[in-house]
Design a protein around this motif. Structure first.
Motif, mmCIF file in Angstrom:
data_model
loop_
_atom_site.group_PDB
_atom_site.id
_atom_site.type_symbol
_atom_site.label_atom_id
_atom_site.label_comp_id
_atom_site.label_asym_id
_atom_site.label_seq_id
_atom_site.Cartn_x
_atom_site.Cartn_y
_atom_site.Cartn_z
ATOM 1 N N VAL A 12 0.828 -1.166 -0.171
ATOM 2 C CA VAL A 12 0.081 -0.015 0.116
ATOM 3 C C VAL A 12 0.819 1.287 -0.041
ATOM 4 O O VAL A 12 1.964 1.286 0.635
ATOM 5 C CB VAL A 12 -0.859 -0.139 1.262
ATOM 6 N N ILE A 13 0.580 2.250 -1.168
ATOM 7 C CA ILE A 13 1.482 3.416 -1.207
ATOM 8 C C ILE A 13 0.508 4.395 -0.902
ATOM 9 O O ILE A 13 -0.207 4.836 -1.519
ATOM 10 C CB ILE A 13 2.224 3.524 -2.334
ATOM 11 N N THR A 14 0.605 5.302 0.494
ATOM 12 C CA THR A 14 -0.318 6.154 0.699
ATOM 13 C C THR A 14 0.645 7.539 0.412
ATOM 14 O O THR A 14 1.865 7.519 -0.082
ATOM 15 C CB THR A 14 -0.739 6.547 2.037
ATOM 16 N N LEU A 15 0.151 8.806 0.232
ATOM 17 C CA LEU A 15 0.791 9.877 0.029
ATOM 18 C C LEU A 15 1.959 10.163 1.076
ATOM 19 O O LEU A 15 2.732 10.598 0.906
ATOM 20 C CB LEU A 15 -0.452 11.273 0.411
ATOM 21 N N GLY A 16 1.687 9.924 2.357
ATOM 22 C CA GLY A 16 2.742 9.728 3.422
ATOM 23 C C GLY A 16 3.931 8.835 3.035
ATOM 24 O O GLY A 16 5.253 9.262 2.894
ATOM 25 N N THR A 17 3.578 7.694 2.478
ATOM 26 C CA THR A 17 4.643 6.784 2.303
ATOM 27 C C THR A 17 5.448 7.458 1.085
ATOM 28 O O THR A 17 6.614 7.128 0.930
ATOM 29 C CB THR A 17 3.971 5.398 1.687
ATOM 30 N N ALA A 18 4.660 8.086 -0.034
ATOM 31 C CA ALA A 18 5.579 8.560 -1.082
ATOM 32 C C ALA A 18 6.217 9.607 -0.734
ATOM 33 O O ALA A 18 7.408 9.628 -1.406
ATOM 34 C CB ALA A 18 4.283 9.018 -1.985
ATOM 35 N N ILE A 19 5.765 10.373 0.445
ATOM 36 C CA ILE A 19 6.632 11.564 0.451
ATOM 37 C C ILE A 19 7.930 11.199 1.294
ATOM 38 O O ILE A 19 9.063 11.570 0.812
ATOM 39 C CB ILE A 19 5.888 12.452 1.487
ATOM 40 N N GLU A 20 7.633 10.169 2.207
ATOM 41 C CA GLU A 20 8.820 9.567 2.891
ATOM 42 C C GLU A 20 9.951 8.905 1.870
ATOM 43 O O GLU A 20 11.120 9.312 2.011
ATOM 44 C CB GLU A 20 8.453 8.517 3.993
ATOM 45 N N GLN A 21 9.403 8.243 1.141
ATOM 46 C CA GLN A 21 10.052 7.592 0.005
ATOM 47 C C GLN A 21 11.164 8.615 -0.801
ATOM 48 O O GLN A 21 12.127 8.546 -0.892
ATOM 49 C CB GLN A 21 9.228 6.851 -1.030
ATOM 50 N N GLN A 22 10.289 9.720 -1.252
ATOM 51 C CA GLN A 22 10.983 10.758 -2.219
ATOM 52 C C GLN A 22 12.123 11.674 -1.188
ATOM 53 O O GLN A 22 13.274 11.710 -1.779
ATOM 54 C CB GLN A 22 10.024 11.628 -2.680
ATOM 55 N N PHE A 23 11.713 11.741 -0.047
ATOM 56 C CA PHE A 23 12.708 12.742 0.863
ATOM 57 C C PHE A 23 13.896 11.573 1.549
ATOM 58 O O PHE A 23 14.920 12.113 1.257
ATOM 59 C CB PHE A 23 11.951 13.216 2.114
ATOM 60 N N LEU A 24 13.571 10.558 1.719
ATOM 61 C CA LEU A 24 14.628 9.641 2.569
ATOM 62 C C LEU A 24 15.195 8.563 1.678
ATOM 63 O O LEU A 24 16.378 8.097 1.806
ATOM 64 C CB LEU A 24 14.020 9.192 3.966
ATOM 65 N N VAL A 25 14.523 8.097 0.698
ATOM 66 C CA VAL A 25 15.152 6.835 -0.086
ATOM 67 C C VAL A 25 15.652 7.505 -1.461
ATOM 68 O O VAL A 25 16.775 7.685 -1.545
ATOM 69 C CB VAL A 25 14.184 6.072 -0.284
ATOM 70 N N THR A 26 14.713 8.104 -2.308
ATOM 71 C CA THR A 26 15.248 8.429 -3.677
ATOM 72 C C THR A 26 15.809 9.984 -3.470
ATOM 73 O O THR A 26 16.652 10.265 -4.246
ATOM 74 C CB THR A 26 14.125 8.757 -4.184
ATOM 75 N N GLN A 27 15.788 10.657 -2.239
ATOM 76 C CA GLN A 27 16.300 12.106 -2.155
ATOM 77 C C GLN A 27 16.088 12.821 -3.093
ATOM 78 O O GLN A 27 16.756 13.846 -3.569
ATOM 79 C CB GLN A 27 17.968 11.766 -2.086
ATOM 80 N N ASN A 28 14.796 12.749 -3.587
ATOM 81 C CA ASN A 28 14.261 13.762 -4.573
ATOM 82 C C ASN A 28 13.214 14.659 -4.037
ATOM 83 O O ASN A 28 11.947 14.319 -3.968
ATOM 84 C CB ASN A 28 13.508 12.899 -5.727
ATOM 85 N N TRP A 29 14.007 15.707 -3.238
ATOM 86 C CA TRP A 29 13.156 16.625 -2.475
ATOM 87 C C TRP A 29 12.211 17.353 -3.028
ATOM 88 O O TRP A 29 10.980 17.606 -2.662
ATOM 89 C CB TRP A 29 14.188 17.528 -1.726
#
Lengths: 264, 273
Positions: free
Chosen positions: B224-241
């Protein structure tokens, strides 16, 4: 028929209570399992507690968490009281409402937004991620709560109290420390306590601004839980649960005593 | 004398405004600012273009759908609980017991379900015993919604409980005396008058449900990907702030939308009354 209805209602409530508490009890029971998993209870042991208390890394993290919670609660209580005083003494209605709505922004914002935006802020300001960034973030999300809890106490206070003390020759400082602060003490306590529990409880915001070298308990539990089940986490949860229980009971005793004093 | 109290006021106001500017306005502004930068740091609208591709729109929709489900079930279970609680003896004590689990870190509660729903966990042992056999429960939509509802239920019960407590019992008696059935009394009297509590319950549950990320990772196994998961992913994993900020902007918009909708209900209700 009536009795039957009551029974059904009780059954429903019992089911809800069961579901609410079952997972917590489950954690506690398995913290004593010698089997090493959360399925199939093999025998009673205290080895997970023993290994918890010899885990120095974890003890440092517990200490960090407590230091952050106490510091952030203290600082945010001071700032929150100043904020509540600012809203209370503001003359224009416009200033009042805009300060209050800005104050509420952080209360309604999802943790992810607070975390992400603070990560950007701290990086822009050049604050290294670690102890200070976590402390600042915790202060930031606690201040609005303190304001919200202190403000009603200020509004409850009769303005004639302040006028009277002025007439009797009290300085501004005297008015603040001898009249206002004692009057709003219950609100300050509630604010401090809530800030403390918010800080102890927070995971999402901390997770964003914590960097590599620094962890609080919640962050540590998350990273361990992602690797699977380890009964050390159960033991830790049990201790945390007991600690929370003590805090809540302590708070209620304090609140009760406060309420009694006010009634008197 | 008057001047010193004026100085005190100025000190309070200045301190607090500086604080708000630094920790409320600046962070939100920075999120908006960053949303206009692509991953290489160039000023562009690419993130917004990306957001309106099917991947992100589907994610947003599913995030809303899960948040809706979580809110719906929290209300479905929480409302009767709150109602029945107001009828118990020692209701303050029972209410305290309902709230107590919400003081416990939600990570620990989520972690408990790793054991309960696990392949060899107690639920599967039970299913095995009654002949259904072992099921994959963890890492499914069901477990995600269940655990989220479990975590949010106290937050739904509390405002509804307060609203029901405020309801004057004479109104319920009057409706009964006028011959209304229990169901009619509930539908026409109790529920409309406790709508404010329901509204704040929905606010308190829906917005965090849109932004959960630790539960999706622990319990839903990244399915399940929620908006929150996506934000966390972009900020902390992909580093695409930049992209993370863009999603955050939409999450903030969604949050404002929810608040406006839940507020409007009350206004309309008041007008009708």
């Amino acid at each position: 028929m009536k009795r039957k209805k009551i029974k059904l209602a009780n059954l429903y409530l019992m089911a809800v209570f069961f579901i609410l508490y079952a997972p917590i009890l489950y954690l506690v029971v398995y913290s004593f399992n010698s089997g090493g998993t959360m399925s199939g209870f093999e025998g009673f042991t205290l080895e997970w507690y023993a290994s918890l208390f010899t885990d120095t890394r974890l003890l440092v993290i517990v200490l960090n968490t407590i230091v952050i919670a106490l510091l952030s609660a203290t600082i945010s209580t001071i700032l929150g009281v100043i904020g509540a005083l600012a809203i209370y003494t503001a003359k224009q209605k416009y200033t009042k409402t805009s300060l209050l709505s800005l104050n509420n922004v952080l209360i309604v914002s999802p943790d992810v937004i607070i975390g992400a935006s603070f990560l950007i802020l701290f990086t822009m300001l050049g604050i290294q991620l670690g102890f200070y960034s976590v402390l600042l973030a915790h202060i930031a999300f606690s201040v609005p709560i303190v304001v919200i809890l202190v403000l009603p106490k200020l509004q409850e206070m009769s303005p004639t109290l302040i006028d009277a003390s002025r007439d009797l020759g009290a300085s501004t400082w005297d008015v603040l420390t001898k009249v206002i602060l004692p009057y709003i003490t219950p609100g300050i306590f509630a604010g401090f306590f809530t800030a403390l529990t918010y800080s102890l409880d927070d995971f999402a915001v901390t997770f964003f601004v914590t960097g590599n070298g620094f962890a609080t308990l919640a962050v540590e539990v998350y990273s361990r839980a992602r690797q699977g089940i380890s009964l050390e986490i159960n033991a830790l949860s049990t201790l945390l649960f007991l600690f929370t229980l003590l805090l809540v009971i302590g708070y209620y005793v304090l609140a009760r005593r406060g309420a009694k004093e006010v009634r008197r | 004398m008057n001047r010193t109290s004026q100085t005190a006021k100025t000190v309070y106001l200045t301190t607090y405004w500086v604080w708000i500017a630094l920790f409320v306005i600046a962070p939100l502004f920075l999120v908006l600012y960053y949303s206009f930068f692509d991953i290489e740091g160039n000023l562009s609208l690419e993130n917004y273009r990306n957001f309106f591709t099917s991947t992100y729109l589907t994610m947003t929709l599913s995030s809303f759908w899960y948040a809706f489900l979580i809110t719906f079930f929290s209300l479905l279970i929480g409302y009767p609980t709150a109602y029945l609680l107001t009828k118990t003896k020692h209701k303050q004590l029972w209410l305290l017991l309902i709230i107590l689990p919400s003081w416990i870190n939600l990570l620990l509660k989520a972690y408990a379900f790793l054991g309960i729903f696990g392949t060899y966990g107690i639920t599967n042992q039970f299913l095995e015993a009654i002949g259904i056999g072992t099921q994959q429960i963890l890492f499914t939509d069901f477990s995600f919604v269940f655990v989220s509802v479990y975590i949010f239920i106290p937050f739904m019960i509390l405002p509804v409980y307060n609203a029901i407590e405020k309801l004057p019992p004479s109104l319920v008696d009057a409706s009964r005396d006028l011959g209304a059935s229990n169901w009619t009394t509930f539908r026409r009297v109790i529920f409309p008058l406790t709508l404010d509590g329901v509204k704040s319950g929905i606010q308190i549950v829906f917005i965090p449900a849109l932004s959960l990320f630790m539960i999706t990772r622990l319990i839903a196994g990244n399915r399940v990907i929620t908006l929150g998961t996506a934000i966390e992913q972009q900020f902390l994993v992909t580093q695409n702030w930049g992209m993370g900020s863009t999603i955050a902007v939409f999450l903030i918009l969604a949050m404002v939308l929810v608040m406006v909708i839940t507020r409007d209900w009350g206004a309309k209700g008041a007008v009708r009354r």
